[in-house]
Design an enzyme around this catalytic site. Sequence first.
Site, PDB file in Angstrom:
ATOM      1  N   GLN A  53       1.226 -32.415   9.574  1.00  0.00           N
ATOM      2  CA  GLN A  53       2.295 -33.401   9.569  1.00  0.00           C
ATOM      3  C   GLN A  53       1.747 -34.797   9.844  1.00  0.00           C
ATOM      4  O   GLN A  53       0.604 -34.970  10.271  1.00  0.00           O
ATOM      5  CB  GLN A  53       3.376 -33.019  10.591  1.00  0.00           C
ATOM      6  N   LYS A  87       2.620 -40.096  17.097  1.00  0.00           N
ATOM      7  CA  LYS A  87       3.468 -39.149  16.383  1.00  0.00           C
ATOM      8  C   LYS A  87       4.877 -39.728  16.334  1.00  0.00           C
ATOM      9  O   LYS A  87       5.470 -40.016  17.384  1.00  0.00           O
ATOM     10  CB  LYS A  87       3.475 -37.774  17.066  1.00  0.00           C
ATOM     11  N   GLU A 120       7.362 -31.467  14.180  1.00  0.00           N
ATOM     12  CA  GLU A 120       6.710 -31.893  15.418  1.00  0.00           C
ATOM     13  C   GLU A 120       7.544 -33.002  16.030  1.00  0.00           C
ATOM     14  O   GLU A 120       7.963 -33.930  15.335  1.00  0.00           O
ATOM     15  CB  GLU A 120       5.283 -32.373  15.140  1.00  0.00           C
ATOM     16  N   ALA A 163      -0.608 -40.793  22.453  1.00  0.00           N
ATOM     17  CA  ALA A 163      -1.506 -40.016  23.310  1.00  0.00           C
ATOM     18  C   ALA A 163      -2.889 -40.639  23.261  1.00  0.00           C
ATOM     19  O   ALA A 163      -3.434 -40.861  22.171  1.00  0.00           O
ATOM     20  CB  ALA A 163      -1.571 -38.566  22.845  1.00  0.00           C
ATOM     21  N   LEU A 214      -9.257 -38.724  22.986  1.00  0.00           N
ATOM     22  CA  LEU A 214     -10.399 -38.220  23.747  1.00  0.00           C
ATOM     23  C   LEU A 214     -11.677 -38.891  23.248  1.00  0.00           C
ATOM     24  O   LEU A 214     -11.685 -39.501  22.172  1.00  0.00           O
ATOM     25  CB  LEU A 214     -10.490 -36.709  23.591  1.00  0.00           C
ATOM     26  N   ASP A 249       3.380 -22.265  18.931  1.00  0.00           N
ATOM     27  CA  ASP A 249       2.380 -22.721  17.956  1.00  0.00           C
ATOM     28  C   ASP A 249       1.001 -22.923  18.589  1.00  0.00           C
ATOM     29  O   ASP A 249       0.339 -23.912  18.325  1.00  0.00           O
ATOM     30  CB  ASP A 249       2.870 -24.027  17.321  1.00  0.00           C
ATOM     31  N   GLU A 258      -9.123 -25.844  22.709  1.00  0.00           N
ATOM     32  CA  GLU A 258     -10.439 -26.478  22.674  1.00  0.00           C
ATOM     33  C   GLU A 258     -11.020 -26.612  24.071  1.00  0.00           C
ATOM     34  O   GLU A 258     -10.292 -26.646  25.074  1.00  0.00           O
ATOM     35  CB  GLU A 258     -10.345 -27.869  22.027  1.00  0.00           C
ATOM     36  N   ASP A 288      -1.874 -30.838  21.184  1.00  0.00           N
ATOM     37  CA  ASP A 288      -0.954 -30.547  20.078  1.00  0.00           C
ATOM     38  C   ASP A 288       0.250 -29.732  20.545  1.00  0.00           C
ATOM     39  O   ASP A 288       0.350 -28.531  20.291  1.00  0.00           O
ATOM     40  CB  ASP A 288      -1.701 -29.816  18.959  1.00  0.00           C
TER      41      ASP A 288
END
Length: 507
Positions: free
Chosen positions: A192, A208, A229, A312, A315, A381, A386, A401
């Site tokens: 998305q 997002k 989302e 967000a 990283l 979902d 990670e 996510d």
Amino acid sequence: MRVCTRRRSLTLRVWLLIVFLSLHLLVVSLVLSVYHTSCELPSTYGIQTTISFSTQNASTSEITISTAGSISKEVQMVDPTGDLAKLDALFSHPLYNLPTPPVPDGDWLLKLRKKVKEQERSTQQWVSANDNGFDPILWNTSTDTHPPWLRFHLGISRWQMYQHKDPNLSALNQQLASHRIVSAVQKSGGTQLKLVMSFPNYGQALFKPMKQERHEETNVNLYYFSDFERHNAEIAAFHLDRILGFRRIPPVVGRLINVIKEIKEVTTDHKLVTTFFTSPVGNTCFHGHCSYYCSTEHAVCGRPIKLEGSLAVMLPDLSLAPRHSWRSPWRRSYSRTNQAEWETNSNYCDTVKKTPPYDRGTRLVDVIDMSILDFLMSNMDRHHYETFEKFGNDTFLIHLDNGRAFGRHSKDEPSILAPLVQCCRVRRSTLLRLRLLSLPPYQLSDVMRASLSRDPLAEVAPLLSEPHLSALDRRLKAVMQSIQDCLQQHQHHSDVIYDDITDYPQA
């Protein structure tokens, strides 16, 4: 005889006249009522539900739902003053302030080089051109010169994304919410639309956009892998992760974006620009390019140019801090017909426990922590997770996510708790914090409401509706019941509880 007949006829006519006048008055009153209602302002849309969740056993649950009209504005706009006191009390509790030993040098994700050769000093100043929107910057080993995003990167350690009382968190959130955006390009990959926003101090954040109203529930006919989302889900997931004491989600902040000045006019993504258009009612819209929901029919639109979204913090670049992607053992089949092995095999966890990296260390209880977080926010979902490669298998899981969380408040999904139910294993620190959040002085829904009230978008509307907050309390009871069932099934509590805080007093 004729006189009686005339009298009867006259009486009948009088009664017919009375009935006619009564019906006429009734019709007039109904018309006036409808006309008056049409002039009133529409009430806030939504559904208020009362749900009782009773766990029959460790794997099956019974849900009873009763619907009671729409949510009024008075219910939505709850005064969070008292809740803020609860949140402050929660974060001051000893469980959130356990003494920790100093972090060894090898347990920091990134380190600054302290010694620089004299001939290299002239090259240490990172100066940008004046025409690309970035500020000239001089960074050295002093943290006073570091922007908030760099302090955040330097504060990531083996066991957490940031410290419980990180003094940099407020400055970082302020930057995400208010700093000028100098670039916006679509992030490649994923299903998305999402954008990478850049700030003048070289910081970056993942944006997002708002896809649906906060009160809207996920369509019951959509599979979990076809769901939208949600920007508010990303924000709420960060706050919930922090309240649970995990600190494994990078900071996320809500923001109102000007889609023309802060996206279209600053982007270098020519493909993205071609997807902008003006809707029939004059709103500026765009849809980008992706494998799901990137079309004119699913465009995101400003009102008329302002668009809500989540930001967000990014990283560290993969070239500096590579990450390893792990397939979740409890990954769903992502099929409309097939089931995963864990859905049909009640002894599935026995196999997982014998498989690296779940056969040693904390990896198994890390996954169970993640399943508790996902169950509370109803996120189905979680197909991968990670970790930072530098730390090997002994490190925390990054909870990235979370946009498909908080889709439905009127239904719980017990299967999300499969890792906990099948393995019957939980961290002691997690269990104690869950117990704390089930008590009235620290009630989960209240502290979540308070925490979310500090987000900039809370000034527009609450990030989570009251039914979603109530669902958190209901689901927390289900988690506690599942743990209680596990304790009853095992003779020794040590078989269920992984004691990671041996110095903390026993309950």
